[in-house]
Design a protein around this motif. Structure first.
Motif, PDB file in Angstrom:
ATOM      1  N   THR A 100       6.957   0.992  -7.642  1.00 25.11           N
ATOM      2  CA  THR A 100       7.100   1.997  -6.706  1.00 25.11           C
ATOM      3  C   THR A 100       8.716   2.457  -6.741  1.00 25.11           C
ATOM      4  OG1 THR A 100       6.737   2.538  -4.364  1.00 25.11           O
ATOM      5  CG2 THR A 100       7.586   0.493  -4.691  1.00 25.11           C
ATOM      6  N   THR A 234       7.391  -5.372  -1.593  1.00 24.94           N
ATOM      7  CA  THR A 234       6.135  -5.909  -0.900  1.00 24.94           C
ATOM      8  C   THR A 234       6.162  -5.152   0.614  1.00 24.94           C
ATOM      9  OG1 THR A 234       7.142  -7.675  -0.342  1.00 24.94           O
ATOM     10  CG2 THR A 234       5.565  -7.750  -2.483  1.00 24.94           C
ATOM     11  N   GLY A 237       1.867  -5.635   6.171  1.00 29.13           N
ATOM     12  CA  GLY A 237       0.396  -5.235   6.210  1.00 29.13           C
ATOM     13  C   GLY A 237       0.074  -4.375   7.796  1.00 29.13           C
ATOM     14  N   ILE A 242       2.168   1.865   8.122  1.00 27.55           N
ATOM     15  CA  ILE A 242       1.707   1.623   6.723  1.00 27.55           C
ATOM     16  C   ILE A 242       0.891   2.586   6.230  1.00 27.55           C
ATOM     17  CG2 ILE A 242      -0.365   0.297   7.458  1.00 27.55           C
ATOM     18  CD1 ILE A 242       1.972  -1.099   4.818  1.00 27.55           C
ATOM     19  N   THR A 243       0.321   3.394   6.812  1.00 25.93           N
ATOM     20  CA  THR A 243      -0.422   4.555   6.286  1.00 25.93           C
ATOM     21  C   THR A 243       0.374   5.848   6.296  1.00 25.93           C
ATOM     22  OG1 THR A 243      -1.753   4.762   8.260  1.00 25.93           O
ATOM     23  CG2 THR A 243      -2.570   3.364   6.336  1.00 25.93           C
ATOM     24  N   VAL A 250       3.890   3.314  -0.557  1.00 22.76           N
ATOM     25  CA  VAL A 250       2.941   2.129  -0.212  1.00 22.76           C
ATOM     26  C   VAL A 250       1.709   2.245  -1.497  1.00 22.76           C
ATOM     27  CG1 VAL A 250       1.399   0.915   1.297  1.00 22.76           C
ATOM     28  CG2 VAL A 250       3.576   1.774   2.209  1.00 22.76           C
ATOM     29  N   LYS A 251       1.397   1.233  -1.934  1.00 23.97           N
ATOM     30  CA  LYS A 251       0.391   0.991  -2.919  1.00 23.97           C
ATOM     31  C   LYS A 251      -0.451  -0.077  -2.278  1.00 23.97           C
ATOM     32  CE  LYS A 251       2.335   3.189  -6.927  1.00 23.97           C
ATOM     33  NZ  LYS A 251       2.598   3.356  -8.331  1.00 23.97           N
ATOM     34  N   GLU A 252      -1.752   0.178  -2.259  1.00 24.64           N
ATOM     35  CA  GLU A 252      -2.582  -1.115  -1.622  1.00 24.64           C
ATOM     36  C   GLU A 252      -2.475  -2.534  -2.180  1.00 24.64           C
ATOM     37  OE1 GLU A 252      -7.315  -1.556  -0.236  1.00 24.64           O
ATOM     38  OE2 GLU A 252      -6.651  -0.033  -1.630  1.00 24.64           O
ATOM     39  N   THR A 253      -2.193  -2.374  -3.549  1.00 24.21           N
ATOM     40  CA  THR A 253      -1.795  -3.513  -4.431  1.00 24.21           C
ATOM     41  C   THR A 253      -0.497  -4.367  -3.890  1.00 24.21           C
ATOM     42  OG1 THR A 253      -0.794  -2.642  -6.066  1.00 24.21           O
ATOM     43  CG2 THR A 253      -3.247  -2.954  -5.982  1.00 24.21           C
ATOM     44  N   VAL A 255       0.758  -4.553  -0.500  1.00 21.30           N
ATOM     45  CA  VAL A 255       0.712  -5.033   0.782  1.00 21.30           C
ATOM     46  C   VAL A 255       0.618  -6.414   0.588  1.00 21.30           C
ATOM     47  CG1 VAL A 255      -0.681  -4.953   3.019  1.00 21.30           C
ATOM     48  CG2 VAL A 255      -0.398  -2.849   1.544  1.00 21.30           C
TER      49      VAL A 255
END
Length: 282
Positions: A100, A234, A237, A242-243, A250-253, A255
């Motif tokens: 990121t 990192t 969450g 967060i969204t 942010v990437k889901e992996t 969190v």
């Protein structure tokens, strides 16, 4: 084809002026840029007043730039372009940790610290034990991996934003893994913070009904001989932003779990393994 400019042949009229013997990559980029830019103007039927506003916006964006502030990077970030360029240039195989954006607050030369050391120097915030392993795609430990870490303090500011107020190198450090590939250090559970929003980019976000906040995160830059450098975060969450990350980082992996432990050494623990991609030498 007519060499005179008309609405119907605007792309051809402009691109036909580009010389044939220029750098091929420059020609590829510029002809595509002209094509997409003209298509956008035609698609939205851009008015003269809107174009004047756009020119004024770009002018003010340049005027606010300084050695300490790069408003054009902020613009790129908030439009998702920085993340898109990063994604295109850092495609990774399945199971490898995703990249990121580095962000504007990285500082080279952070002190080398012993594994397990405390990086928070101002005594603020809720202490957090960060731990995990650096491994290859097969799960094998990587020895000698350098882990450069940095975060904001409990007030949401990086040390370089508060020179003279925060201790130098607050919430920063560099660690090197041993044969087991493990890392551990104590920092704070990061907090969310707003990007600079007192300039034209901030006004743009307001006009779009968007917020300026970045969700809480810890920065990591992980490098090891024979592997691609990993620049990532990192994320906490349960952060309310967060969204809605203002820069789409942010990437889901990425969190990470943050578990409350209150063990005397730290209030929180966050465990995360970094999976590096080998350099393709083919």
């Amino acid at each position: 084809m007519s060499h005179f400019f008309k609405e119907s042949n605007s792309v051809e009229a402009v691109n036909s002026r580009i010389a044939a013997d220029i750098d091929p990559r420059l020609k590829e980029v510029m002809t595509s840029l002209v094509s997409h830019l003209h298509a956008f103007v035609k698609d939205v039927h851009l008015t003269q007043q809107e174009w004047d506003i756009a020119i004024e916006f770009l002018t003010r964006t340049g005027q606010i730039c300084s050695e300490e502030r790069q408003e054009f990077i902020l613009l790129s970030d908030t439009l998702g372009v920085s993340m898109l360029v990063d994604a295109i240039n850092n495609r990774r195989p399945p199971y490898a940790t995703e990249n990121t954006v580095m962000g504007p607050f990285y500082v080279a030369g952070a002190p080398e610290r012993e594994m397990g050391a405390q990086i928070t120097l101002d005594g603020k915030g809720e202490s957090c034990l960060f731990e995990g392993r650096v491994v290859d795609i097969q799960g094998n430990a990587i020895a000698g991996a350098r882990i450069d870490v940095w975060s904001d303090n409990a007030d949401g500011f990086y040390d370089v934003q508060q020179s003279g107020t925060q201790p130098k190198w607050n919430n920063r450090g560099v660690f090197t893994t041993g044969a087991d590939g493990k890392y551990t250090f104590v920092g704070i559970k990061p907090v969310s913070y707003p990007i600079p929003h007192d300039g034209p980019v901030g006004k743009m976000l307001v006009a779009l009904g968007r917020g300026p906040y970045r969700p809480a995160h810890m920065h990591f830059m992980v490098s090891a001989k024979g592997y691609e450098k990993l620049v990532t975060h990192t994320f906490v969450g349960d952060d309310t932003h967060i969204t809605f990350d203002a820069v789409f980082g942010v990437k889901e992996t990425l969190v990470a779990p943050f578990q409350r432990i209150d063990n005397g050494e730290a209030i929180w623990r966050s465990s995360f393994d970094f999976v590096l991609t080998p350099i393709d030498l083919s």
